[in-house]
Design a protein around this motif. Structure first.
Motif, PDB file in Angstrom:
ATOM      1  N   ALA A 109      10.962 -28.886  51.854  1.00  0.00           N
ATOM      2  CA  ALA A 109      10.557 -27.493  51.988  1.00  0.00           C
ATOM      3  C   ALA A 109       9.947 -27.289  53.371  1.00  0.00           C
ATOM      4  O   ALA A 109       8.744 -27.474  53.553  1.00  0.00           O
ATOM      5  CB  ALA A 109       9.568 -27.128  50.900  1.00  0.00           C
TER       6      ALA A 109
ATOM      7  N   ARG B  36       6.356 -24.472  48.261  1.00  0.00           N
ATOM      8  CA  ARG B  36       6.307 -23.232  49.050  1.00  0.00           C
ATOM      9  C   ARG B  36       4.855 -22.792  49.271  1.00  0.00           C
ATOM     10  O   ARG B  36       4.491 -22.354  50.364  1.00  0.00           O
ATOM     11  CB  ARG B  36       7.095 -22.135  48.360  1.00  0.00           C
ATOM     12  CG  ARG B  36       7.151 -20.883  49.183  1.00  0.00           C
ATOM     13  CD  ARG B  36       7.998 -19.836  48.546  1.00  0.00           C
ATOM     14  NE  ARG B  36       8.286 -18.809  49.527  1.00  0.00           N
ATOM     15  CZ  ARG B  36       9.226 -17.922  49.405  1.00  0.00           C
ATOM     16  NH1 ARG B  36      10.000 -17.939  48.349  1.00  0.00           N
ATOM     17  NH2 ARG B  36       9.424 -17.024  50.322  1.00  0.00           N
TER      18      ARG B  36
ATOM     19  N   GLN C 115       2.907 -24.504  52.063  1.00  0.00           N
ATOM     20  CA  GLN C 115       3.297 -24.211  53.444  1.00  0.00           C
ATOM     21  C   GLN C 115       2.160 -23.514  54.191  1.00  0.00           C
ATOM     22  O   GLN C 115       1.466 -22.679  53.608  1.00  0.00           O
ATOM     23  CB  GLN C 115       4.545 -23.326  53.475  1.00  0.00           C
ATOM     24  CG  GLN C 115       5.772 -23.975  52.908  1.00  0.00           C
ATOM     25  CD  GLN C 115       6.237 -25.156  53.726  1.00  0.00           C
ATOM     26  OE1 GLN C 115       6.323 -25.079  54.938  1.00  0.00           O
ATOM     27  NE2 GLN C 115       6.511 -26.267  53.065  1.00  0.00           N
TER      28      GLN C 115
END
Length: 175
Positions: free
Chosen positions: A118, A171, A174
């Motif tokens: 990711a 996600r 991040q």
């Protein structure tokens, strides 16, 4: 004379333990691949149904890996974001029937390993799921071939849910 030779050949072939494979249609589980961000390496070419008087060899078409990949992609698609890649391998399937406890209930164990990238955050996990379906007692081999599609969809959907959760966590991690 030709008839005698043909009959003798037929008898010889029948006496040999030739390899019989039962078709297992999985085409309904596969949609065209328009998202190369999720790939699954090839897996087993046949699925053995164990626990019956005779082991049944199912010959899935398309392959188990193709069907599972399509189901995983469909399950994770809502959580996709740019620069996400998922590579899965080590696909294993095991299909059993416990003739003493539940002779009409085949069970499929499905497992694989996936690496989620990711945007540079790399996480690898092993995923597994178990699914059961009902097949009429005393069914022919084709009934187990049809059950494989139902079992694979359910098990792949379970794994897709776990994989999607890991994608969401990646996600959120991040910067």
């Amino acid at each position: 004379m030709k008839r005698i030779l043909a009959m003798a050949g037929t008898v010889l072939l029948a006496a040999c333990g030739h390899d019989v494979r039962t078709p297992a249609p999985l085409g309904a589980l596969v949609v065209p691949n328009q998202a190369p961000w999720l790939i699954l390496a090839t897996g087993p070419e046949e699925v053995l149904v164990r626990g019956l008087d005779d082991t049944i060899k199912l010959s899935p078409e398309p392959s188990v890996a193709t069907a599972v990949e399509a189901q995983l992609r469909a399950g994770v698609q809502p959580d996709y974001f740019t620069n996400l890649t998922i590579a899965c391998d080590d696909l294993k399937t095991q299909m059993n029937v416990d003739t003493d406890e539940a002779p009409d209930t085949p069970k499929l164990d499905l497992s694989l390993r996936c690496t989620v990238n990711a945007r540079g955050l790399i996480v690898a996990h092993e995923y597994s799921a178990t699914s059961t379906a009902t097949v009429a007692a005393g069914s022919n081999d084709a009934a187990y071939g049809r059950a494989l599609g139902v079992l694979l969809k359910d098990a792949a959907d379970q794994i897709a849910g776990k994989l999607a959760a890991d994608v969401r966590v990646s996600r959120q991690a991040q910067p």
